[in-house]
Design an enzyme around this catalytic site. Sequence first.
Site, short mmCIF file in Angstrom:
data_model
loop_
_atom_site.label_atom_id
_atom_site.label_comp_id
_atom_site.label_asym_id
_atom_site.label_seq_id
_atom_site.Cartn_x
_atom_site.Cartn_y
_atom_site.Cartn_z
N SER A 105 -65.56 27.61 3.05
CA SER A 105 -64.37 27.29 3.85
C SER A 105 -63.35 28.38 3.53
CB SER A 105 -63.83 25.94 3.39
OG SER A 105 -62.50 25.75 3.82
N TYR A 114 -61.82 19.40 -3.01
CA TYR A 114 -62.47 20.21 -1.96
C TYR A 114 -62.31 21.70 -2.27
CZ TYR A 114 -63.66 21.57 2.91
OH TYR A 114 -64.22 22.11 4.05
#
Length: 261
Positions: free
Chosen positions: A143, A156
């Site tokens: 990401s 995350y």
Amino acid sequence: MNRLDNKVCLVTGAASGLGKRIAEVYAANGGKVVVADLQLEAAEAVAAAIRESGRDAFAVAMDVSDEVQVVDGVAKAIARYGRIDVLVSNAGIQIINAVTDLSFADWKKMLAIHLDGAFLTTRECMRDMQARGQGGAIIYMGSVHSHLASKLKAPYVTAKHGLLGLCRAVAKEGGAHGIRANVICPGFVRTPLVERQIPEQAKELGISEDDVVKNVMLKDTVDGEFTTVDDVANVALTLAAFESNALTGQSLVVSHGWYMQ
Ligand code: NAD
């Protein structure tokens, strides 16, 4: 010529969102696709739709954080198609919470799905790739949060940063065997994972959903645009089909310019 002719591609988290589109694009380009997901029924629907389009796919149930399920799922894929050429370690979740409010269970769940899952699927697929001696491609779904941090996403961000380390180590160990490892780092894509977090972030940050989209998610893009599942799937296709070790150990940011390396 189909770019993935005869390549067997196992995609985790392929019942939805990015994984689903990658599975479809791989199949459309001649890959035989193993649609692996926690949600077997949804995975079977994706595989059935691919077969209806005249391509080859089948579904396996797999919780990527469970060693037995990963070992079984990869074994089923090899029993069906004979080998694994491409792994896309994509399954993931999001948890929106401040560090001070986060439970230890949620922290561990995030690391288990993203990091244990990436390790376990890599180990099983890489063993097959090494044993056959014909190389392979391993792709991790990172990401933009593999490179920078945002509020409310500590586990995350930690997990996605961790994938860069795993990728680089796998690229080094895989090099002699022609096994490449790379990370795709998408910006925001409107999948179910992101649709869920728009209202969650609005609530936590005390702003409107429109503000979350414009001033949080897309603020630093060059054009205020979302990245799409097709954008990411096309990069995943290039990485899967690439033919030498020239492209390994890297992360590719696909984000409309949000975070320039
Ligand atoms: P999604 O929610 O649409 O799909 C995720 C899939 O993963 C679902 O089918 C779900 O059932 C599956 N899954 C969840 N836990 C699993 C487990 N333990 N084992 C196997 N499967 C499991 O989400 P998405 O947006 O397509 O996300 C896919 C990946 O892309 C994730 O790793 C996510 O972090 C990453 N990503 C997404 C975005 C985005 O903006 N959507 C941006 C960057 C990175």
